[in-house]
Enzyme design. Structure first.
Site, PDB file in Angstrom:
ATOM      1  N   LYS A 118      19.797  75.182   0.521  1.00  0.00           N
ATOM      2  CA  LYS A 118      18.914  75.927  -0.389  1.00  0.00           C
ATOM      3  C   LYS A 118      17.653  76.401   0.327  1.00  0.00           C
ATOM      4  O   LYS A 118      17.262  77.578   0.215  1.00  0.00           O
ATOM      5  CB  LYS A 118      18.552  75.036  -1.571  1.00  0.00           C
ATOM      6  CG  LYS A 118      17.767  75.712  -2.678  1.00  0.00           C
ATOM      7  CD  LYS A 118      17.390  74.719  -3.763  1.00  0.00           C
ATOM      8  CE  LYS A 118      18.594  74.000  -4.330  1.00  0.00           C
ATOM      9  NZ  LYS A 118      18.246  73.076  -5.435  1.00  0.00           N
ATOM     10  N   LYS A 130      16.597  64.051  -0.355  1.00  0.00           N
ATOM     11  CA  LYS A 130      16.781  63.698  -1.765  1.00  0.00           C
ATOM     12  C   LYS A 130      16.645  62.195  -1.921  1.00  0.00           C
ATOM     13  O   LYS A 130      16.912  61.430  -0.986  1.00  0.00           O
ATOM     14  CB  LYS A 130      18.159  64.130  -2.276  1.00  0.00           C
ATOM     15  CG  LYS A 130      18.180  64.413  -3.776  1.00  0.00           C
ATOM     16  CD  LYS A 130      17.510  65.736  -4.105  1.00  0.00           C
ATOM     17  CE  LYS A 130      17.615  66.057  -5.579  1.00  0.00           C
ATOM     18  NZ  LYS A 130      17.103  67.403  -5.888  1.00  0.00           N
ATOM     19  N   SER A 373       7.336  74.682  -5.097  1.00  0.00           N
ATOM     20  CA  SER A 373       6.906  73.452  -4.427  1.00  0.00           C
ATOM     21  C   SER A 373       6.329  73.768  -3.050  1.00  0.00           C
ATOM     22  O   SER A 373       5.335  73.168  -2.616  1.00  0.00           O
ATOM     23  CB  SER A 373       8.083  72.479  -4.288  1.00  0.00           C
ATOM     24  OG  SER A 373       8.304  71.767  -5.480  1.00  0.00           O
TER      25      SER A 373
END
Length: 440
Positions: A118, A130, A373
């Site tokens: 991504k 993650k 972000s």
């Protein structure tokens, strides 16, 4: 499937063409198997960079931690926590933290890998990371969740940091969770380090526009895809699975631009209305009653009937593995825009492609969240903050330009949009790997 592998890096048990790490069950790999198959499919398009393809299949670093806390009743409970850094060739790891009772190592590995793809797809200077804790947060008090968050942050503190790995909210975590993480990390390093996490409250260095960012990115990429497919926005029928942060925002923004939300499904049930559902009214009803069903002007459907709803655009914005071979053939939408991570299994992807259904993949469609972000991270470093209008304009531009460039790759190679995203993203990651070389 075939792949180009370095012969020296193929030791260990295998499933198909994959070398499976010993900490995964080769007979039940879990969500990471979906990611591995996606890498297999893109490898033939990587040219000389396929030499490095095994880099994509192995997380750089995995940390599994025990998270003990005092419960409100005075007992001590232990929870299993993870933080996975899949790849950092292009920059520090970036990715969310989820609290869910079904979190597994395989799931966190897959989510971190999808973050690598991504970030590279929209050309952000990040790798993929993650984290997660196996807990059902609905069963615990705010105080218990704060203690859990602070202990977990301390346990993973040795591998996170503003220039190493930057967590963010995900399933069942929110700005308050990030505030606790930021404070805990700051106390441990002896200084306020706002850049260690993103998705914080605005009062603590968070960014305006972050709350709607993922859903807004779903809308922007979906709208661009509709233009390419000749689908008018006005009156377009939208079905949304998942009515949390992503699904609610996507539904609301599509509604604001003239589309008609005809079905909503969440964990509490499924509602439909051919005349259209006002997302704001649905959210208010959900907050007031605790469930989506019962909204005036809608009918309740059985959970499995959601896949039969007549719609033009389907937005799966819940969890992974929702669109399968069993239901892909029933979907009536011409366009699927993936708000969730990994909602479509590869076999269902193939069936949808055969049926002429266009899929805007998760690694592009839901990149709006990590893009804002990134804006937050930059603002924290500079201590200079932008207006929400500036943020939305920059987000829209990045998402729109990324979609159009990836659509061109899709057309040039005659592949699906998902494969096109992986071609571009994996090429960027492996170019960085090749240029950096191996140390020592």
């Amino acid at each position: 499937m075939t792949t180009t592998q370095d012969p020296a890096n193929t030791a260990g048990p295998k499933t198909g063409a994959h070398a499976i790490p010993s900490y995964l069950d080769p007979n039940n790999i879990g969500p990471y198997e979906i990611y591995l198959e996606q890498v297999e499919r893109v490898t033939p398009y990587l040219g000389k960079l396929a030499y490095w393809a095994e880099t994509l299949k192995r997380p750089k670093r995995i940390l599994v931690v025990d998270v003990p806390i005092h419960l409100d009743d005075g007992t001590v409970a232990h929870f299993e926590g993870y933080r996975v850094q899949h790849n950092t060739s292009r920059g520090p790891a970036k990715g969310g933290i989820r609290y869910h009772q079904d979190v597994t190592l395989s799931e966190v590995m897959a989510l971190s890998a999808w973050m690598t793809v991504k970030n590279a797809a929209v050309n952000l200077p990040y790798g993929g990371g993650k984290g997660g804790i196996r807990i059902d947060p609905r069963k615990y008090s705010t105080g218990e969740l704060e203690r859990l968050t602070r202990r977990y942050t301390t346990e993973i503190g040795l591998i996170i940091g503003p220039d190493k790995d930057i967590p963010a909210p995900d399933v069942n975590t929110n700005p308050q969770t990030m505030a606790w993480m930021m404070d805990t990390y700051s106390m441990n390093v002896g200084r306020t380090a706002t850049g260690v996490v993103t998705g914080k409250p605005v009062a603590l260095g968070g960014s305006l526009g972050r709350g709607d960012a993922t859903g807004r990115g779903v809308f922007v990429t979906g709208a661009e895809a509709m233009k390419k497919l000749g689908m008018p926005m006005q009156g377009a029928r939208i079905a949304v699975q998942g009515f949390g942060n992503v699904g609610e925002a996507a539904a609301r923004i599509f509604h604001e631009h003239g589309a008609r939300v005809v079905a909503i499904q969440d964990v509490t049930g499924t509602i439909a209305s051919a005349a259209g559902i006002d997302p704001a009214a649905a959210l208010e009803h959900l907050r007031r009653t605790g469930k989506i069903v019962g909204l005036p002007g809608t009918e309740e459907l059985k959970r499995d009937e959601f896949w039969d709803v007549a719609c033009d655009v389907l937005i799966p914005a819940a969890l992974e593995k929702q669109i399968t071979l069993e239901n892909a053939g029933r979907i009536q939408a011409r366009l699927i825009v993936e708000g969730a991570n990994g909602p479509t299994v590869p076999a269902a992807d193939d069936l949808l492609a055969e049926r002429g259904v266009t899929v805007v993949p998760d690694v592009l469609a839901n990149a709006g969240g990590v893009t804002v972000s990134y804006f937050e991270w930059v603002q924290d470093f500079s201590s200079f903050f932008w207006t929400e209008d500036e943020i939305n304009k920059r987000l829209d531009r990045i998402m729109s330009e990324a979609f159009l460039s990836l659509w061109d790759v899709k057309e040039r190679h005659g592949v699906t949009l998902r494969t096109a995203v992986y071609i571009v993203a994996c090429t960027r990651v492996l170019e960085a790997r090749a240029l950096r070389g191996l140390y020592p």
